[in-house]
Design a protein around this motif. Structure first.
Motif, short mmCIF file in Angstrom:
data_model
loop_
_atom_site.label_atom_id
_atom_site.label_comp_id
_atom_site.label_asym_id
_atom_site.label_seq_id
_atom_site.Cartn_x
_atom_site.Cartn_y
_atom_site.Cartn_z
N TYR A 148 -23.50 -70.38 -52.45
CA TYR A 148 -23.63 -71.27 -51.30
C TYR A 148 -22.24 -71.76 -50.91
O TYR A 148 -21.30 -71.72 -51.70
CB TYR A 148 -24.58 -72.43 -51.57
N GLN A 149 -22.14 -72.22 -49.67
CA GLN A 149 -20.87 -72.67 -49.12
C GLN A 149 -20.94 -74.18 -48.92
O GLN A 149 -21.71 -74.65 -48.09
CB GLN A 149 -20.60 -71.96 -47.79
N ARG B 232 -17.06 -69.93 -51.64
CA ARG B 232 -18.45 -70.00 -52.14
C ARG B 232 -18.49 -70.54 -53.57
O ARG B 232 -17.54 -70.40 -54.34
CB ARG B 232 -19.09 -68.63 -52.11
N GLU C 87 -24.87 -64.64 -50.67
CA GLU C 87 -25.33 -65.97 -50.24
C GLU C 87 -26.75 -65.88 -49.69
O GLU C 87 -27.61 -66.71 -50.02
CB GLU C 87 -24.38 -66.53 -49.18
N HIS D 145 -19.02 -76.33 -47.47
CA HIS D 145 -18.81 -76.62 -46.06
C HIS D 145 -18.17 -75.39 -45.40
O HIS D 145 -17.69 -74.48 -46.09
CB HIS D 145 -17.97 -77.88 -45.84
N THR D 146 -18.16 -75.37 -44.11
CA THR D 146 -17.84 -74.15 -43.36
C THR D 146 -16.51 -73.53 -43.74
O THR D 146 -16.39 -72.31 -43.85
CB THR D 146 -17.84 -74.45 -41.86
N SER D 147 -15.50 -74.34 -43.93
CA SER D 147 -14.16 -73.80 -44.19
C SER D 147 -13.91 -73.48 -45.67
O SER D 147 -12.84 -73.00 -46.02
CB SER D 147 -13.10 -74.80 -43.71
N SER E 193 -12.76 -68.13 -52.71
CA SER E 193 -12.58 -67.43 -51.43
C SER E 193 -12.54 -65.92 -51.63
O SER E 193 -12.30 -65.43 -52.74
CB SER E 193 -11.28 -67.89 -50.75
N ARG F 268 -15.76 -60.43 -48.11
CA ARG F 268 -16.42 -61.52 -47.39
C ARG F 268 -17.84 -61.11 -46.99
O ARG F 268 -18.78 -61.90 -47.11
CB ARG F 268 -15.60 -61.91 -46.16
N VAL G 2 -21.39 -62.79 -48.18
CA VAL G 2 -22.45 -63.21 -47.26
C VAL G 2 -23.80 -62.67 -47.74
O VAL G 2 -24.81 -63.39 -47.75
CB VAL G 2 -22.15 -62.74 -45.82
#
Length: 347
Positions: A61-62, A69, A55, A64-66, A30, A48, A52
């Motif tokens: 890559y993430q 990376r 990414e 899932h949304t929450s 995070s 953050r 991005v």
């Protein structure tokens, strides 16, 4: 590697920190974690935004949304080439590797020790690929006739390393002929490579056929291409299979089966490790090893050539998960290759 996302030094440092953090924890990283570790005072919002950009550049890559990376293959490649390649081996690792490599008495012993060290530092496979048969130096040859007419050719190299091959020659030999051929090779060619022996035998046959025809033709028949073979005849020593199977997070049982099959079909490992000999880098890094398996994108290879008397003989390295401690693995591979080369030149 220097895409738009990596133009700024700050972005490169943050990406390196993300990779290093993920290697240590195995958990998505995070912005808050990076903010607490980063050398500059940056807000989590700033980090953050940089994440991005990374990414979008294909480096993170993430899941899932929450989540935080996770590094991609491109991120590991960046880390290995620009961060880990600058590392130096720690004093602790250097002392430990030197103790483990010890004072070997023969090539088989030093090979086993090197494989063990490589497996330990990578939590993966330690692999040593021997020279092709044609590069084998002959110290002593032995030959035996089998009841069905096949011949066992045993070649002993300096240091006691033994290579053997079962042949079915085009004509039947007697044991007396085999003994005479072995004696001829031992008395004339001890210290030569098989490749050089074959060239000299062909030269003798061309220039002095009447003198050498019988014994040289026998030697050529028993030391020809069927003995040399090709890259598939290289010997491969592998250590650490059990610990790698337990360490890697396989996404499917098929991925595990593919890896075990590649280890069994060792010519795949030979193909990959030989690539390091063709590259100018002292340590070769490959992220994603599709030559071993279609699902090899989660594997990383770190390898280096080794020498004997200033001539490249083969290669050694580690095959492990992409989530690997690259600084430690890369410096250890380089140091093991150095010690392995020194040991081979002494025995």
């Amino acid at each position: 590697m220097r895409t738009a996302a990596l133009q700024e030094r700050r972005n490169r440092l943050i990406l390196a920190d993300i990779v290093r953090t993920y290697i240590e924890s195995g958990e998505p990283v995070s912005s808050r974690v990076i903010s607490s570790r980063f050398e500059e005072t940056l807000s989590t919002a700033t980090i953050r935004n940089i994440m991005v950009d990374l990414e979008e550049g294909g480096f993170l890559y993430q899941p899932h949304t929450s989540a935080g990376r996770v590094p991609t293959a491109a991120a590991y490649r960046f880390f290995a080439q620009e961060i880990a390649s600058q590392a130096t081996i720690s004093a602790v690792d250097k002392d430990w590797i030197r103790r483990e490599m010890g004072s070997p008495t023969n090539a088989a012993e030093i090979t086993e020790r090197a494989g063990h060290v490589l497996a330990e530092v990578s939590n993966g496979l330690g692999i040593i690929v021997s020279p092709p048969m044609g590069k084998t130096v002959l110290e002593h040859a032995r030959m035996w006739l089998l009841p069905d007419g096949r011949v066992v050719v045993v070649l002993i190299s300096p240091g006691g390393n033994t290579r053997d091959k079962v042949l079915r020659p085009s004509r039947r030999f007697s044991q007396a002929e085999l003994d005479a051929t072995a004696d001829f090779l031992n008395s004339h060619y001890s210290g030569w490579t098989l490749e050089a022996i074959r060239e000299d035998l062909l030269q003798k046959l061309a220039n002095e056929r009447e003198r050498y025809e019988g014994i040289v033709q026998s030697a050529l028949a028993l030391c020809g291409p069927s003995v040399f073979g090709d890259d598939l005849t290289r010997e491969v020593h592998v250590e650490g299979t059990a610990q790698m199977v337990g360490a890697v997070d396989f996404t499917s049982q098929q991925q595990l089966r593919d890896l075990l099959e590649a280890i069994e079909e060792k010519h795949r490992l030979v193909t990959v490790l030989n690539a390091c000999i063709e590259t100018p880098e002292p340590v070769y890094v490959q992220i994603g090893v599709k030559e071993i398996s279609e699902r090899g994108e989660n594997l990383a290879l770190i390898s280096a050539p080794y020498m004997r008397n200033d001539l490249v003989q083969g290669s050694l390295g580690v095959l492990g998960p992409t989530r690997m401690h690259y600084e430690r693995a890369m410096t250890a591979v380089a140091y093991v290759a150095q010690l392995f080369s020194e040991a081979l030149s002494k025995i």
